[in-house]
Design a protein around this motif. Sequence first.
Motif, PDB file in Angstrom:
ATOM      1  N   PHE A   6      41.433  48.599  38.273  1.00 30.23           N
ATOM      2  CA  PHE A   6      41.146  47.440  37.442  1.00 30.23           C
ATOM      3  C   PHE A   6      42.046  46.261  37.817  1.00 30.23           C
ATOM      4  O   PHE A   6      41.580  45.114  37.882  1.00 30.23           O
ATOM      5  CB  PHE A   6      41.326  47.795  35.960  1.00 30.23           C
ATOM      6  CG  PHE A   6      40.231  48.666  35.407  1.00 30.23           C
ATOM      7  CD1 PHE A   6      38.950  48.169  35.231  1.00 30.23           C
ATOM      8  CD2 PHE A   6      40.473  49.989  35.063  1.00 30.23           C
ATOM      9  CE1 PHE A   6      37.931  48.965  34.727  1.00 30.23           C
ATOM     10  CE2 PHE A   6      39.469  50.792  34.560  1.00 30.23           C
ATOM     11  CZ  PHE A   6      38.182  50.287  34.392  1.00 30.23           C
ATOM     12  N   ALA A   7      43.325  46.533  38.067  1.00 29.87           N
ATOM     13  CA  ALA A   7      44.255  45.457  38.413  1.00 29.87           C
ATOM     14  C   ALA A   7      43.848  44.767  39.705  1.00 29.87           C
ATOM     15  O   ALA A   7      43.878  43.527  39.801  1.00 29.87           O
ATOM     16  CB  ALA A   7      45.677  46.012  38.538  1.00 29.87           C
ATOM     17  N   ASN A   8      43.457  45.546  40.708  1.00 28.15           N
ATOM     18  CA  ASN A   8      43.041  44.961  41.980  1.00 28.15           C
ATOM     19  C   ASN A   8      41.834  44.056  41.820  1.00 28.15           C
ATOM     20  O   ASN A   8      41.762  42.981  42.421  1.00 28.15           O
ATOM     21  CB  ASN A   8      42.731  46.065  43.002  1.00 28.15           C
ATOM     22  CG  ASN A   8      43.972  46.639  43.651  1.00 28.15           C
ATOM     23  OD1 ASN A   8      44.985  45.977  43.768  1.00 28.15           O
ATOM     24  ND2 ASN A   8      43.898  47.901  44.073  1.00 28.15           N
ATOM     25  N   ASP A   9      40.883  44.471  40.991  1.00 28.45           N
ATOM     26  CA  ASP A   9      39.689  43.646  40.803  1.00 28.45           C
ATOM     27  C   ASP A   9      40.051  42.340  40.096  1.00 28.45           C
ATOM     28  O   ASP A   9      39.541  41.278  40.462  1.00 28.45           O
ATOM     29  CB  ASP A   9      38.624  44.401  40.000  1.00 28.45           C
ATOM     30  CG  ASP A   9      37.236  43.808  40.213  1.00 28.45           C
ATOM     31  OD1 ASP A   9      36.693  43.962  41.321  1.00 28.45           O
ATOM     32  OD2 ASP A   9      36.710  43.160  39.284  1.00 28.45           O
ATOM     33  N   ILE A  10      40.928  42.409  39.105  1.00 27.12           N
ATOM     34  CA  ILE A  10      41.356  41.197  38.411  1.00 27.12           C
ATOM     35  C   ILE A  10      42.088  40.261  39.366  1.00 27.12           C
ATOM     36  O   ILE A  10      41.849  39.047  39.382  1.00 27.12           O
ATOM     37  CB  ILE A  10      42.270  41.552  37.218  1.00 27.12           C
ATOM     38  CG1 ILE A  10      41.487  42.320  36.150  1.00 27.12           C
ATOM     39  CG2 ILE A  10      42.901  40.299  36.625  1.00 27.12           C
ATOM     40  CD1 ILE A  10      40.403  41.512  35.473  1.00 27.12           C
ATOM     41  N   LEU A  11      42.983  40.813  40.194  1.00 29.48           N
ATOM     42  CA  LEU A  11      43.742  39.996  41.129  1.00 29.48           C
ATOM     43  C   LEU A  11      42.846  39.304  42.148  1.00 29.48           C
ATOM     44  O   LEU A  11      43.200  38.252  42.677  1.00 29.48           O
ATOM     45  CB  LEU A  11      44.782  40.850  41.851  1.00 29.48           C
ATOM     46  CG  LEU A  11      45.976  41.303  40.996  1.00 29.48           C
ATOM     47  CD1 LEU A  11      46.827  42.317  41.753  1.00 29.48           C
ATOM     48  CD2 LEU A  11      46.828  40.113  40.580  1.00 29.48           C
ATOM     49  N   GLN A  12      41.680  39.903  42.412  1.00 28.87           N
ATOM     50  CA  GLN A  12      40.746  39.310  43.362  1.00 28.87           C
ATOM     51  C   GLN A  12      39.688  38.455  42.662  1.00 28.87           C
ATOM     52  O   GLN A  12      38.653  38.140  43.231  1.00 28.87           O
ATOM     53  CB  GLN A  12      40.088  40.415  44.198  1.00 28.87           C
ATOM     54  CG  GLN A  12      41.096  41.120  45.101  1.00 28.87           C
ATOM     55  CD  GLN A  12      40.503  42.263  45.899  1.00 28.87           C
ATOM     56  OE1 GLN A  12      39.306  42.505  45.885  1.00 28.87           O
ATOM     57  NE2 GLN A  12      41.353  42.989  46.600  1.00 28.87           N
ATOM     58  N   GLY A  13      39.966  38.059  41.420  1.00 30.83           N
ATOM     59  CA  GLY A  13      39.057  37.173  40.701  1.00 30.83           C
ATOM     60  C   GLY A  13      38.054  37.872  39.818  1.00 30.83           C
ATOM     61  O   GLY A  13      37.165  37.223  39.257  1.00 30.83           O
ATOM     62  N   GLY A  14      38.164  39.187  39.711  1.00 31.84           N
ATOM     63  CA  GLY A  14      37.266  39.940  38.835  1.00 31.84           C
ATOM     64  C   GLY A  14      35.800  39.871  39.217  1.00 31.84           C
ATOM     65  O   GLY A  14      34.939  39.737  38.343  1.00 31.84           O
ATOM     66  N   PRO A  15      35.469  39.983  40.519  1.00 30.90           N
ATOM     67  CA  PRO A  15      34.066  39.827  40.920  1.00 30.90           C
ATOM     68  C   PRO A  15      33.127  40.843  40.280  1.00 30.90           C
ATOM     69  O   PRO A  15      31.958  40.545  40.057  1.00 30.90           O
ATOM     70  CB  PRO A  15      34.102  39.996  42.447  1.00 30.90           C
ATOM     71  CG  PRO A  15      35.365  40.764  42.721  1.00 30.90           C
ATOM     72  CD  PRO A  15      36.322  40.304  41.676  1.00 30.90           C
ATOM     73  N   HIS A  16      33.622  42.040  39.983  1.00 37.83           N
ATOM     74  CA  HIS A  16      32.757  43.071  39.416  1.00 37.83           C
ATOM     75  C   HIS A  16      33.127  43.416  37.981  1.00 37.83           C
ATOM     76  O   HIS A  16      32.517  44.290  37.382  1.00 37.83           O
ATOM     77  CB  HIS A  16      32.806  44.330  40.297  1.00 37.83           C
ATOM     78  CG  HIS A  16      32.420  44.050  41.711  1.00 37.83           C
ATOM     79  ND1 HIS A  16      33.164  44.467  42.786  1.00 37.83           N
ATOM     80  CD2 HIS A  16      31.374  43.350  42.225  1.00 37.83           C
ATOM     81  CE1 HIS A  16      32.598  44.049  43.903  1.00 37.83           C
ATOM     82  NE2 HIS A  16      31.513  43.366  43.587  1.00 37.83           N
ATOM     83  N   LEU A  17      34.140  42.728  37.448  1.00 36.42           N
ATOM     84  CA  LEU A  17      34.540  42.972  36.071  1.00 36.42           C
ATOM     85  C   LEU A  17      34.127  41.865  35.121  1.00 36.42           C
ATOM     86  O   LEU A  17      34.238  42.022  33.904  1.00 36.42           O
ATOM     87  CB  LEU A  17      36.071  43.140  35.992  1.00 36.42           C
ATOM     88  CG  LEU A  17      36.637  44.532  36.254  1.00 36.42           C
ATOM     89  CD1 LEU A  17      38.159  44.480  36.233  1.00 36.42           C
ATOM     90  CD2 LEU A  17      36.127  45.531  35.229  1.00 36.42           C
ATOM     91  N   ALA A  18      33.655  40.748  35.660  1.00 28.29           N
ATOM     92  CA  ALA A  18      33.381  39.578  34.812  1.00 28.29           C
ATOM     93  C   ALA A  18      32.446  39.912  33.657  1.00 28.29           C
ATOM     94  O   ALA A  18      32.728  39.580  32.496  1.00 28.29           O
ATOM     95  CB  ALA A  18      32.816  38.445  35.657  1.00 28.29           C
ATOM     96  N   ASP A  19      31.343  40.588  33.952  1.00 33.62           N
ATOM     97  CA  ASP A  19      30.384  40.921  32.900  1.00 33.62           C
ATOM     98  C   ASP A  19      30.979  41.905  31.897  1.00 33.62           C
ATOM     99  O   ASP A  19      30.723  41.809  30.692  1.00 33.62           O
ATOM    100  CB  ASP A  19      29.098  41.507  33.503  1.00 33.62           C
ATOM    101  CG  ASP A  19      28.286  40.475  34.269  1.00 33.62           C
ATOM    102  OD1 ASP A  19      28.547  39.263  34.079  1.00 33.62           O
ATOM    103  OD2 ASP A  19      27.425  40.860  35.069  1.00 33.62           O
ATOM    104  N   LEU A  20      31.767  42.853  32.400  1.00 38.59           N
ATOM    105  CA  LEU A  20      32.383  43.841  31.512  1.00 38.59           C
ATOM    106  C   LEU A  20      33.442  43.189  30.630  1.00 38.59           C
ATOM    107  O   LEU A  20      33.595  43.539  29.459  1.00 38.59           O
ATOM    108  CB  LEU A  20      33.002  44.964  32.337  1.00 38.59           C
ATOM    109  CG  LEU A  20      32.041  45.771  33.210  1.00 38.59           C
ATOM    110  CD1 LEU A  20      32.798  46.794  34.049  1.00 38.59           C
ATOM    111  CD2 LEU A  20      31.004  46.483  32.357  1.00 38.59           C
TER     112      LEU A  20
END
Length: 213
Positions: free
Chosen positions: A115-129
Amino acid sequence: MDSGQFPSDKPETRIQKRNREAILEAALDVFSARGFRGATVDQIAREAGLSKPNLLYYFPSKEAIHVALLTGLLDSWLAPLRALDPGGEPIDEILRYVRRKLEMSRQMPRESRLFANDILQGGPHLADLLTGVLKPLVDEKAAVIRDWVAAERIAPVHPYHLIFSIWAQTQHYADFDMQVRALLPAGENDPFPEAEQHLVSLFTRTLKPAAAV
């Protein structure tokens, strides 16, 4: 976005289920270590013990694997916050949340780094979640904390920043595990028992109403 559903209306066989689980387990290792951008399908396939074409039979792309992994982990990742009980004793409830988050850092470090890596990269796959699942949950629990403050059951705190502080203080032990272990004094091989004592003391002092201090 493609969530990585198996490309058939037929129920999965035991082998197919095992292969999907192997892919997701391997992907958790690779994504948590390398981030989405640094990971490749070849690395995941190799880690899973499958050929690249075999992996792509189950998931059409690296993005599909990543989204399936994040989505599948979300419920367990949010469970401790969901368990915060408005009817409970406020400080006990918050300390229970702190302990559960710290224990997750001990037991689920790869998930935390994912989760931290995705946030650090702008949250490309977490934005909707984040907007569709996490935001309403945080709003709900922030309102509970605000009510506790208003009733003077805990000290005045900003509910959102309290939640953010808990995340920062507990997930640090997963996301920066190598640094924590490298900097601790010799002989302190397991940081978690002392970390729990420290955080319980820290948040207890922060949350006690003035009259109780």
